[in-house]
Design an enzyme around this catalytic site. Structure first.
Site, PDB file in Angstrom:
ATOM      1  N   SER A  72      27.797 -92.399  41.432  1.00 10.94           N
ATOM      2  CA  SER A  72      28.456 -92.374  42.735  1.00 10.94           C
ATOM      3  C   SER A  72      30.009 -92.325  42.688  1.00 10.94           C
ATOM      4  CB  SER A  72      27.892 -93.916  43.415  1.00 10.94           C
ATOM      5  OG  SER A  72      28.010 -93.789  44.872  1.00 10.94           O
ATOM      6  N   ASP A  99      17.803 -89.134  45.790  1.00 14.28           N
ATOM      7  CA  ASP A  99      18.859 -89.825  46.334  1.00 14.28           C
ATOM      8  C   ASP A  99      18.967 -89.156  47.691  1.00 14.28           C
ATOM      9  OD1 ASP A  99      21.347 -91.118  46.842  1.00 14.28           O
ATOM     10  OD2 ASP A  99      22.359 -90.129  44.926  1.00 14.28           O
ATOM     11  N   HIS A 111      19.416 -92.574  43.518  1.00  9.55           N
ATOM     12  CA  HIS A 111      20.811 -92.815  43.320  1.00  9.55           C
ATOM     13  C   HIS A 111      20.993 -93.279  41.984  1.00  9.55           C
ATOM     14  CE1 HIS A 111      24.860 -92.313  44.777  1.00  9.55           C
ATOM     15  NE2 HIS A 111      25.115 -93.831  44.560  1.00  9.55           N
TER      16      HIS A 111
END
Ligand SMILES: *[C@@H]1O[C@H](CO)[C@@H](O)[C@H](O)[C@H]1NC(C)=O
Ligand SMILES: *[C@@H]1O[C@H](CO)[C@@H](O)[C@H](O)[C@H]1NC(C)=O
Ligand SMILES: *[C@@H]1O[C@H](CO)[C@@H](O)[C@H](O)[C@H]1NC(C)=O
Ligand SMILES: *[C@@H]1O[C@H](CO)[C@@H](O)[C@H](O)[C@H]1NC(C)=O
Length: 453
Positions: free
Chosen positions: A168, A372, A432
Protein backbone atom coordinates in the site's frame (compact mmCIF):
# COMPACT_ATOMS: atom_id res chain seq x y z
CA UNK A 1 5.84 -25.69 9.35
CA UNK A 2 6.78 -25.91 5.70
CA UNK A 3 10.45 -25.91 6.42
CA UNK A 4 10.12 -29.26 8.11
CA UNK A 5 10.01 -30.77 4.59
CA UNK A 6 13.70 -30.18 4.31
CA UNK A 7 15.71 -32.40 6.54
CA UNK A 8 19.32 -31.91 7.32
CA UNK A 9 20.71 -32.41 10.77
CA UNK A 10 21.74 -29.20 12.45
CA UNK A 11 23.92 -29.47 15.52
CA UNK A 12 21.71 -27.78 18.07
CA UNK A 13 24.40 -27.05 20.57
CA UNK A 14 26.66 -25.45 17.98
CA UNK A 15 23.94 -23.06 16.84
CA UNK A 16 23.15 -22.16 20.39
CA UNK A 17 26.75 -21.31 21.16
CA UNK A 18 27.09 -19.28 18.00
CA UNK A 19 24.03 -17.23 18.61
CA UNK A 20 25.09 -16.43 22.12
CA UNK A 21 28.56 -15.37 21.07
CA UNK A 22 27.29 -12.85 18.52
CA UNK A 23 28.11 -9.29 19.55
CA UNK A 24 26.14 -6.15 18.79
CA UNK A 25 26.95 -2.53 19.28
CA UNK A 26 23.28 -1.73 19.72
CA UNK A 27 20.09 -3.53 20.45
CA UNK A 28 18.34 -5.77 22.85
CA UNK A 29 19.21 -9.35 22.11
CA UNK A 30 17.01 -12.23 23.06
CA UNK A 31 18.10 -15.79 22.48
CA UNK A 32 14.93 -17.75 22.18
CA UNK A 33 15.16 -21.51 21.79
CA UNK A 34 17.12 -22.32 18.62
CA UNK A 35 14.14 -23.40 16.55
CA UNK A 36 12.57 -20.00 17.18
CA UNK A 37 15.67 -18.00 16.30
CA UNK A 38 17.24 -14.81 17.49
CA UNK A 39 15.68 -11.35 17.66
CA UNK A 40 17.07 -7.87 18.19
CA UNK A 41 15.26 -4.54 18.46
CA UNK A 42 16.00 -0.94 19.31
CA UNK A 43 15.27 2.72 18.71
CA UNK A 44 17.27 5.04 16.47
CA UNK A 45 16.89 8.79 16.90
CA UNK A 46 16.63 9.75 13.24
CA UNK A 47 16.16 13.49 13.80
CA UNK A 48 15.72 15.79 16.75
CA UNK A 49 12.60 14.60 18.63
CA UNK A 50 12.04 11.73 16.18
CA UNK A 51 12.61 8.17 17.37
CA UNK A 52 12.23 5.19 15.07
CA UNK A 53 11.67 1.64 16.29
CA UNK A 54 12.94 -1.44 14.47
CA UNK A 55 12.74 -5.17 15.17
CA UNK A 56 14.91 -7.77 13.48
CA UNK A 57 14.34 -11.53 13.37
CA UNK A 58 17.17 -13.74 12.16
CA UNK A 59 16.07 -16.32 9.59
CA UNK A 60 15.20 -19.71 11.03
CA UNK A 61 15.83 -22.38 8.46
CA UNK A 62 16.93 -25.84 9.56
CA UNK A 63 19.22 -26.21 6.54
CA UNK A 64 20.68 -22.75 6.12
CA UNK A 65 22.51 -20.25 8.24
CA UNK A 66 20.90 -16.80 8.20
CA UNK A 67 23.99 -15.57 6.35
CA UNK A 68 22.99 -17.69 3.33
CA UNK A 69 19.51 -16.14 3.20
CA UNK A 70 18.44 -12.62 2.22
CA UNK A 71 17.38 -9.82 4.54
CA UNK A 72 13.87 -8.48 3.87
CA UNK A 73 12.63 -5.17 5.25
CA UNK A 74 8.83 -4.93 5.40
CA UNK A 75 7.06 -1.56 5.13
CA UNK A 76 3.39 -1.17 6.07
CA UNK A 77 1.00 1.36 4.59
CA UNK A 78 -1.29 4.03 5.98
CA UNK A 79 0.85 6.07 6.42
CA UNK A 80 0.70 5.26 10.10
CA UNK A 81 0.31 1.46 9.88
CA UNK A 82 2.83 -0.48 11.94
CA UNK A 83 5.16 -3.05 10.36
CA UNK A 84 6.16 -4.48 13.75
CA UNK A 85 2.46 -4.95 14.56
CA UNK A 86 0.38 -5.59 11.46
CA UNK A 87 3.03 -6.88 9.03
CA UNK A 88 4.67 -8.98 11.70
CA UNK A 89 1.65 -10.53 13.49
CA UNK A 90 -1.00 -10.40 10.75
CA UNK A 91 1.04 -11.11 7.63
CA UNK A 92 4.55 -12.58 7.48
CA UNK A 93 6.16 -12.88 10.94
CA UNK A 94 6.84 -16.13 12.83
CA UNK A 95 3.77 -15.79 15.08
CA UNK A 96 0.21 -14.77 14.37
CA UNK A 97 -1.78 -12.38 16.53
CA UNK A 98 -2.75 -15.28 18.83
CA UNK A 99 0.98 -15.94 19.23
CA UNK A 100 0.60 -19.24 17.36
CA UNK A 101 3.26 -20.23 14.77
CA UNK A 102 2.49 -19.12 11.23
CA UNK A 103 3.03 -21.86 8.66
CA UNK A 104 3.72 -19.42 5.87
CA UNK A 105 6.11 -17.13 7.73
CA UNK A 106 8.75 -15.56 5.52
CA UNK A 107 11.27 -16.16 8.31
CA UNK A 108 11.97 -19.64 6.95
CA UNK A 109 13.49 -18.04 3.83
CA UNK A 110 14.78 -14.65 4.98
CA UNK A 111 15.77 -12.60 7.99
CA UNK A 112 13.04 -10.02 8.59
CA UNK A 113 13.46 -6.38 9.54
CA UNK A 114 10.27 -4.63 10.60
CA UNK A 115 10.49 -0.85 10.93
CA UNK A 116 7.72 1.38 12.27
CA UNK A 117 7.94 4.31 9.87
CA UNK A 118 7.24 7.20 9.35
CA UNK A 119 8.09 8.34 12.88
CA UNK A 120 4.99 8.30 15.08
CA UNK A 121 3.90 4.93 13.68
CA UNK A 122 3.58 1.86 15.93
CA UNK A 123 6.21 2.07 18.68
CA UNK A 124 8.07 4.89 16.90
CA UNK A 125 7.30 8.27 18.37
CA UNK A 126 7.97 11.97 18.15
CA UNK A 127 8.54 14.22 21.14
CA UNK A 128 7.41 17.40 19.43
CA UNK A 129 4.34 17.91 17.27
CA UNK A 130 6.37 19.52 14.47
CA UNK A 131 8.59 16.46 14.15
CA UNK A 132 6.17 14.38 12.03
CA UNK A 133 7.15 13.85 8.38
CA UNK A 134 5.37 15.96 5.77
CA UNK A 135 6.44 14.29 2.55
CA UNK A 136 8.15 11.31 0.97
CA UNK A 137 11.60 12.95 0.93
CA UNK A 138 11.52 13.34 4.71
CA UNK A 139 10.26 9.78 5.14
CA UNK A 140 13.14 8.47 3.03
CA UNK A 141 15.85 10.57 4.65
CA UNK A 142 14.73 9.46 8.13
CA UNK A 143 15.00 5.88 6.92
CA UNK A 144 18.55 6.53 5.65
CA UNK A 145 19.57 7.41 9.20
CA UNK A 146 17.99 4.22 10.47
CA UNK A 147 19.56 2.01 7.80
CA UNK A 148 23.00 3.55 8.21
CA UNK A 149 22.89 2.86 11.95
CA UNK A 150 21.53 -0.62 11.37
CA UNK A 151 24.15 -1.71 8.83
CA UNK A 152 27.01 -0.05 10.74
CA UNK A 153 26.05 -1.96 13.87
CA UNK A 154 25.14 -5.26 12.21
CA UNK A 155 28.00 -5.75 9.82
CA UNK A 156 27.06 -9.37 9.30
CA UNK A 157 24.20 -8.02 7.13
CA UNK A 158 26.31 -5.68 4.98
CA UNK A 159 26.96 -8.33 2.33
CA UNK A 160 23.64 -10.17 2.53
CA UNK A 161 21.19 -9.32 -0.30
CA UNK A 162 18.80 -6.72 1.10
CA UNK A 163 15.27 -6.39 -0.31
CA UNK A 164 12.50 -3.97 0.60
CA UNK A 165 8.99 -5.48 0.45
CA UNK A 166 5.99 -3.29 1.04
CA UNK A 167 2.25 -2.88 1.00
CA UNK A 168 0.00 0.00 0.00
CA UNK A 169 1.44 3.38 1.04
CA UNK A 170 4.48 1.36 2.09
CA UNK A 171 5.07 0.79 -1.64
CA UNK A 172 5.34 4.50 -2.26
CA UNK A 173 7.78 4.74 0.64
CA UNK A 174 9.71 1.71 -0.63
CA UNK A 175 10.23 3.43 -3.99
CA UNK A 176 11.46 6.68 -2.40
CA UNK A 177 13.60 4.85 0.16
CA UNK A 178 15.00 2.52 -2.51
CA UNK A 179 16.20 5.42 -4.61
CA UNK A 180 17.83 7.27 -1.70
CA UNK A 181 19.44 4.02 -0.54
CA UNK A 182 20.83 3.35 -4.01
CA UNK A 183 22.40 6.84 -4.00
CA UNK A 184 23.75 6.46 -0.44
CA UNK A 185 25.44 3.20 -1.44
CA UNK A 186 26.96 4.84 -4.55
CA UNK A 187 28.30 7.65 -2.37
CA UNK A 188 29.66 5.14 0.12
CA UNK A 189 27.69 6.46 3.07
CA UNK A 190 25.76 3.21 3.64
CA UNK A 191 27.29 -0.25 3.28
CA UNK A 192 24.66 -2.67 2.16
CA UNK A 193 24.04 -5.19 -0.63
CA UNK A 194 20.81 -3.62 -1.94
CA UNK A 195 19.08 -6.17 -4.17
CA UNK A 196 15.68 -4.69 -5.00
CA UNK A 197 12.26 -3.36 -4.08
CA UNK A 198 8.92 -5.18 -4.22
CA UNK A 199 5.89 -2.91 -4.41
CA UNK A 200 2.75 -4.66 -3.16
CA UNK A 201 -0.68 -3.15 -3.91
CA UNK A 202 1.21 0.09 -3.81
CA UNK A 203 0.06 3.70 -3.95
CA UNK A 204 2.50 4.64 -6.75
CA UNK A 205 -0.01 6.52 -8.89
CA UNK A 206 -3.14 7.27 -6.85
CA UNK A 207 -5.02 8.78 -9.79
CA UNK A 208 -4.64 5.59 -11.80
CA UNK A 209 -6.29 3.73 -8.93
CA UNK A 210 -9.13 6.25 -8.65
CA UNK A 211 -9.80 6.25 -12.40
CA UNK A 212 -10.01 2.45 -12.56
CA UNK A 213 -12.38 1.95 -9.60
CA UNK A 214 -15.51 2.46 -11.72
CA UNK A 215 -14.65 0.08 -14.56
CA UNK A 216 -13.33 -2.56 -12.13
CA UNK A 217 -16.43 -2.52 -9.91
CA UNK A 218 -18.74 -2.40 -12.94
CA UNK A 219 -17.12 -5.51 -14.41
CA UNK A 220 -17.56 -7.30 -11.06
CA UNK A 221 -21.31 -6.55 -10.81
CA UNK A 222 -20.73 -4.04 -8.04
CA UNK A 223 -21.97 -0.96 -9.94
CA UNK A 224 -24.86 -0.39 -12.31
CA UNK A 225 -24.86 2.20 -15.12
CA UNK A 226 -26.04 4.94 -12.74
CA UNK A 227 -23.36 4.12 -10.19
CA UNK A 228 -20.69 3.93 -12.86
CA UNK A 229 -21.61 7.40 -14.07
CA UNK A 230 -21.48 8.83 -10.53
CA UNK A 231 -18.09 7.27 -9.82
CA UNK A 232 -16.76 8.50 -13.19
CA UNK A 233 -17.89 12.03 -12.37
CA UNK A 234 -16.12 12.28 -9.03
CA UNK A 235 -13.02 10.49 -10.40
CA UNK A 236 -12.85 13.19 -13.08
CA UNK A 237 -12.82 15.84 -10.33
CA UNK A 238 -9.93 14.07 -8.59
CA UNK A 239 -8.08 13.99 -11.93
CA UNK A 240 -8.58 17.73 -12.45
CA UNK A 241 -7.26 18.52 -8.98
CA UNK A 242 -4.21 16.28 -9.47
CA UNK A 243 -3.52 17.80 -12.89
CA UNK A 244 -3.53 21.27 -11.37
CA UNK A 245 -1.25 20.16 -8.54
CA UNK A 246 -3.93 20.83 -5.89
CA UNK A 247 -2.96 17.79 -3.85
CA UNK A 248 -4.82 18.61 -0.64
CA UNK A 249 -8.01 19.19 -2.62
CA UNK A 250 -7.35 15.93 -4.47
CA UNK A 251 -7.08 14.17 -1.11
CA UNK A 252 -10.47 15.55 -0.09
CA UNK A 253 -12.05 14.50 -3.41
CA UNK A 254 -10.50 11.06 -3.09
CA UNK A 255 -12.46 10.72 0.16
CA UNK A 256 -15.62 11.81 -1.66
CA UNK A 257 -15.03 9.26 -4.41
CA UNK A 258 -14.84 6.54 -1.78
CA UNK A 259 -18.09 7.72 -0.24
CA UNK A 260 -19.81 7.54 -3.65
CA UNK A 261 -18.55 3.97 -4.04
CA UNK A 262 -19.67 3.02 -0.57
CA UNK A 263 -23.22 4.23 -1.29
CA UNK A 264 -23.44 2.53 -4.66
CA UNK A 265 -21.96 -0.83 -3.66
CA UNK A 266 -23.83 -1.28 -0.39
CA UNK A 267 -20.53 -0.92 1.44
CA UNK A 268 -17.99 -2.99 -0.46
CA UNK A 269 -14.75 -3.64 1.43
CA UNK A 270 -12.00 -1.57 -0.23
CA UNK A 271 -9.47 -4.24 0.71
CA UNK A 272 -11.30 -7.24 -0.73
CA UNK A 273 -14.27 -6.77 -3.01
CA UNK A 274 -15.77 -10.17 -2.16
CA UNK A 275 -16.43 -9.02 1.39
CA UNK A 276 -18.26 -6.12 2.98
CA UNK A 277 -16.95 -3.20 4.89
CA UNK A 278 -17.27 -3.65 8.60
CA UNK A 279 -17.59 -0.11 9.92
CA UNK A 280 -15.09 0.64 12.65
CA UNK A 281 -16.49 2.64 15.54
CA UNK A 282 -15.06 6.16 15.65
CA UNK A 283 -12.33 6.65 18.21
CA UNK A 284 -13.08 9.24 20.84
CA UNK A 285 -10.01 11.21 19.92
CA UNK A 286 -11.54 11.85 16.50
CA UNK A 287 -13.74 14.48 18.14
CA UNK A 288 -10.71 16.71 18.18
CA UNK A 289 -10.39 16.60 14.43
CA UNK A 290 -11.71 19.52 12.52
CA UNK A 291 -10.97 18.19 9.06
CA UNK A 292 -13.66 15.58 8.81
CA UNK A 293 -12.65 14.24 5.39
CA UNK A 294 -9.25 13.35 6.82
CA UNK A 295 -10.89 11.64 9.76
CA UNK A 296 -12.96 9.48 7.43
CA UNK A 297 -9.91 8.65 5.32
CA UNK A 298 -7.91 7.81 8.42
CA UNK A 299 -10.62 5.53 9.70
CA UNK A 300 -10.90 3.71 6.42
CA UNK A 301 -7.20 3.40 5.72
CA UNK A 302 -5.38 3.21 9.01
CA UNK A 303 -7.89 2.01 11.60
CA UNK A 304 -8.10 -1.43 9.98
CA UNK A 305 -4.41 -1.82 10.80
CA UNK A 306 -5.15 -1.07 14.46
CA UNK A 307 -7.86 -3.57 15.36
CA UNK A 308 -8.49 -3.73 19.08
CA UNK A 309 -7.09 -7.25 19.40
CA UNK A 310 -3.78 -6.27 17.77
CA UNK A 311 -3.60 -3.12 19.85
CA UNK A 312 -4.08 -5.15 23.04
CA UNK A 313 -1.34 -7.56 21.97
CA UNK A 314 1.14 -4.79 21.16
CA UNK A 315 0.36 -2.67 24.21
CA UNK A 316 0.20 -5.76 26.44
CA UNK A 317 2.51 -8.78 26.15
CA UNK A 318 4.68 -7.39 23.33
CA UNK A 319 5.42 -4.12 25.05
CA UNK A 320 6.27 -6.04 28.19
CA UNK A 321 8.65 -8.29 26.30
CA UNK A 322 10.38 -5.41 24.49
CA UNK A 323 11.01 -3.50 27.74
CA UNK A 324 12.37 -0.35 26.03
CA UNK A 325 9.12 1.39 25.05
CA UNK A 326 8.96 4.71 26.96
CA UNK A 327 6.23 4.70 29.57
CA UNK A 328 4.40 7.69 28.11
CA UNK A 329 4.04 6.29 24.57
CA UNK A 330 1.76 3.52 23.46
CA UNK A 331 1.66 1.55 20.22
CA UNK A 332 -0.40 3.32 17.57
CA UNK A 333 -1.20 6.40 19.67
CA UNK A 334 0.35 8.87 17.22
CA UNK A 335 -0.94 7.23 14.02
CA UNK A 336 -3.61 9.84 13.34
CA UNK A 337 -0.99 12.59 13.44
CA UNK A 338 1.29 10.65 11.11
CA UNK A 339 -1.56 10.34 8.63
CA UNK A 340 -2.77 13.94 8.88
CA UNK A 341 0.70 15.39 8.45
CA UNK A 342 1.07 13.62 5.10
CA UNK A 343 -2.14 15.15 3.71
CA UNK A 344 -0.33 17.05 0.96
CA UNK A 345 1.58 13.96 -0.15
CA UNK A 346 -1.12 11.27 -0.57
CA UNK A 347 -2.15 12.00 -4.13
CA UNK A 348 1.29 12.74 -5.57
CA UNK A 349 2.44 10.07 -8.02
CA UNK A 350 5.92 8.57 -7.86
CA UNK A 351 6.03 6.87 -11.27
CA UNK A 352 9.16 8.88 -12.08
CA UNK A 353 10.90 7.43 -9.02
CA UNK A 354 10.15 3.91 -10.26
CA UNK A 355 11.64 4.99 -13.61
CA UNK A 356 14.78 6.19 -11.86
CA UNK A 357 15.08 2.88 -10.00
CA UNK A 358 14.73 0.92 -13.25
CA UNK A 359 17.22 3.21 -14.99
CA UNK A 360 19.68 2.70 -12.12
CA UNK A 361 19.44 -1.07 -12.58
CA UNK A 362 17.62 -1.73 -9.28
CA UNK A 363 15.34 -4.78 -9.46
CA UNK A 364 11.70 -3.69 -9.20
CA UNK A 365 8.87 -6.15 -8.57
CA UNK A 366 5.21 -5.08 -8.67
CA UNK A 367 2.72 -7.48 -7.10
CA UNK A 368 -1.02 -7.04 -6.73
CA UNK A 369 -3.98 -8.88 -5.28
CA UNK A 370 -6.79 -9.66 -7.72
CA UNK A 371 -9.58 -8.67 -5.28
CA UNK A 372 -8.10 -5.39 -4.04
CA UNK A 373 -10.18 -2.30 -4.83
CA UNK A 374 -8.25 0.56 -3.21
CA UNK A 375 -5.20 -0.31 -5.32
CA UNK A 376 -6.77 -2.41 -8.04
CA UNK A 377 -4.67 -4.29 -10.54
CA UNK A 378 -5.86 -2.41 -13.63
CA UNK A 379 -4.73 0.83 -12.02
CA UNK A 380 -1.28 -0.69 -11.49
CA UNK A 381 -1.11 -1.79 -15.11
CA UNK A 382 -2.07 1.75 -16.12
CA UNK A 383 0.88 3.41 -14.39
CA UNK A 384 3.29 0.72 -15.54
CA UNK A 385 2.29 1.65 -19.12
CA UNK A 386 3.32 5.25 -18.35
CA UNK A 387 6.92 4.33 -17.49
CA UNK A 388 9.61 5.87 -19.69
CA UNK A 389 11.86 2.86 -19.15
CA UNK A 390 13.29 1.98 -22.60
CA UNK A 391 12.70 -1.77 -22.10
CA UNK A 392 8.98 -1.34 -21.41
CA UNK A 393 7.84 -2.36 -24.88
CA UNK A 394 9.82 -5.61 -24.61
CA UNK A 395 8.26 -6.25 -21.21
CA UNK A 396 4.77 -5.59 -22.54
CA UNK A 397 5.20 -7.92 -25.51
CA UNK A 398 5.91 -10.91 -23.26
CA UNK A 399 3.21 -13.39 -22.38
CA UNK A 400 2.63 -14.07 -18.72
CA UNK A 401 3.32 -17.41 -17.06
CA UNK A 402 1.08 -19.26 -14.60
CA UNK A 403 2.34 -20.09 -11.10
CA UNK A 404 1.08 -22.77 -8.70
CA UNK A 405 1.72 -22.47 -4.98
CA UNK A 406 1.06 -26.19 -4.59
CA UNK A 407 3.01 -28.09 -7.26
CA UNK A 408 0.63 -31.05 -6.92
CA UNK A 409 -2.43 -28.96 -7.67
CA UNK A 410 -3.70 -27.56 -10.95
CA UNK A 411 -5.13 -24.56 -9.12
CA UNK A 412 -3.59 -21.40 -10.63
CA UNK A 413 -2.24 -19.16 -7.86
CA UNK A 414 -0.70 -16.30 -9.80
CA UNK A 415 0.65 -15.08 -13.10
CA UNK A 416 4.04 -13.48 -13.62
CA UNK A 417 5.82 -11.52 -16.30
CA UNK A 418 9.40 -10.38 -15.98
CA UNK A 419 11.92 -8.72 -18.24
CA UNK A 420 15.36 -7.49 -17.20
CA UNK A 421 14.88 -5.71 -13.84
CA UNK A 422 11.07 -5.38 -13.88
CA UNK A 423 8.69 -8.14 -12.76
CA UNK A 424 4.90 -8.07 -12.30
CA UNK A 425 2.94 -10.65 -10.27
CA UNK A 426 -0.83 -10.97 -10.51
CA UNK A 427 -1.83 -12.75 -7.26
CA UNK A 428 -5.17 -14.56 -7.60
CA UNK A 429 -7.64 -14.79 -4.75
CA UNK A 430 -5.87 -12.11 -2.70
CA UNK A 431 -7.14 -8.69 -1.69
CA UNK A 432 -5.00 -5.78 -0.53
CA UNK A 433 -3.11 -7.76 2.13
CA UNK A 434 -1.55 -10.39 -0.11
CA UNK A 435 0.36 -12.43 2.51
CA UNK A 436 -2.69 -12.53 4.82
CA UNK A 437 -4.98 -13.74 2.04
CA UNK A 438 -2.65 -16.03 0.06
CA UNK A 439 0.15 -16.95 2.45
CA UNK A 440 1.57 -19.83 0.44
CA UNK A 441 1.69 -17.89 -2.81
CA UNK A 442 3.13 -14.82 -1.08
CA UNK A 443 5.94 -16.91 0.39
CA UNK A 444 6.63 -18.50 -2.98
CA UNK A 445 6.71 -15.07 -4.63
CA UNK A 446 9.17 -13.76 -2.04
CA UNK A 447 11.38 -16.77 -2.72
CA UNK A 448 11.18 -16.16 -6.48
CA UNK A 449 11.93 -12.45 -6.14
CA UNK A 450 14.91 -13.16 -3.89
CA UNK A 451 16.26 -15.74 -6.38
CA UNK A 452 15.65 -18.79 -4.17
CA UNK A 453 13.49 -20.66 -6.70
C1 LIG B 1 26.45 -18.25 10.29
O1 LIG B 1 26.87 -17.02 9.72
C2 LIG B 1 27.60 -16.19 10.60
C3 LIG B 1 27.85 -14.88 9.90
O2 LIG B 1 28.42 -15.09 8.66
C4 LIG B 1 28.90 -16.89 10.99
O3 LIG B 1 29.59 -16.10 11.93
C5 LIG B 1 28.55 -18.23 11.60
O4 LIG B 1 29.75 -18.94 11.84
C6 LIG B 1 27.65 -19.06 10.72
N1 LIG B 1 27.17 -20.24 11.42
C7 LIG B 1 27.26 -21.47 10.92
C8 LIG B 1 26.67 -22.56 11.74
O5 LIG B 1 27.77 -21.69 9.84
C1 LIG C 1 -0.01 -25.59 9.64
O1 LIG C 1 0.64 -26.78 9.26
C2 LIG C 1 0.28 -27.90 10.05
C3 LIG C 1 1.17 -29.07 9.64
O2 LIG C 1 1.23 -29.17 8.26
C4 LIG C 1 -1.21 -28.18 9.88
O3 LIG C 1 -1.60 -29.26 10.69
C5 LIG C 1 -1.99 -26.94 10.28
O4 LIG C 1 -3.37 -27.13 10.03
C6 LIG C 1 -1.52 -25.74 9.53
N1 LIG C 1 -2.15 -24.54 10.04
C7 LIG C 1 -2.80 -23.69 9.28
C8 LIG C 1 -3.40 -22.52 9.98
O5 LIG C 1 -2.91 -23.82 8.06
C1 LIG D 1 11.49 12.48 24.49
O1 LIG D 1 10.94 11.29 24.97
C2 LIG D 1 11.85 10.46 25.66
C3 LIG D 1 11.14 9.21 26.02
O2 LIG D 1 9.94 9.48 26.69
C4 LIG D 1 12.40 11.18 26.86
O3 LIG D 1 13.36 10.38 27.49
C5 LIG D 1 13.02 12.49 26.42
O4 LIG D 1 13.46 13.20 27.53
C6 LIG D 1 12.03 13.31 25.62
N1 LIG D 1 12.68 14.49 25.14
C7 LIG D 1 12.08 15.67 25.16
C8 LIG D 1 12.85 16.80 24.54
O5 LIG D 1 10.98 15.83 25.64
C1 LIG E 1 17.51 -9.03 -10.58
O1 LIG E 1 16.66 -9.55 -11.57
C2 LIG E 1 17.32 -10.31 -12.57
C3 LIG E 1 16.29 -10.69 -13.61
O2 LIG E 1 15.24 -11.41 -13.05
C4 LIG E 1 17.97 -11.53 -11.94
O3 LIG E 1 18.69 -12.26 -12.91
C5 LIG E 1 18.93 -11.06 -10.86
O4 LIG E 1 19.46 -12.18 -10.19
C6 LIG E 1 18.18 -10.19 -9.86
N1 LIG E 1 19.11 -9.69 -8.88
C7 LIG E 1 18.87 -9.78 -7.58
C8 LIG E 1 19.94 -9.25 -6.71
O5 LIG E 1 17.84 -10.22 -7.10
Amino acid sequence: MELALCSCPVPRLLLLLLSISAAFCLGNVVNRPVEEGKEVWDYVTVRKDAHMFWWLYYATNPCKNFSELPLVMWLQGGPGGSSTGFGNFEEIGPLDSNLQPRNTTWLQSASLLFVDNPVGTGFSYVNASDAYTKNLDMVASDMMVLLKTFFDCHREFQTIPFYIFSESYGGKMAAGIGLQLHKAIQEGSIKCNFAGVALGDSWISPIDSVLSWGPYLYSMSLLDDQGLAEVAKVAEQVLNAVNKGYYKEATQLWGEAEAVIEQNTDGVNFYNILTKNTPVPAKESSLEFTQSHLVRLFQRHVRYLHQDSLSQLMNGPIRKKLKIIPADYSWGAQATNVFMNMEGDFMKPVISIVDELLEAGVNVTVYNGQLDLIVDTIGQEAWVRKLNWPELSRFSQLKWKALYSDPKSSQTSAFVKSYKNLAFYWILGAGHMVPSDQGHMALKMMRLVTQQE
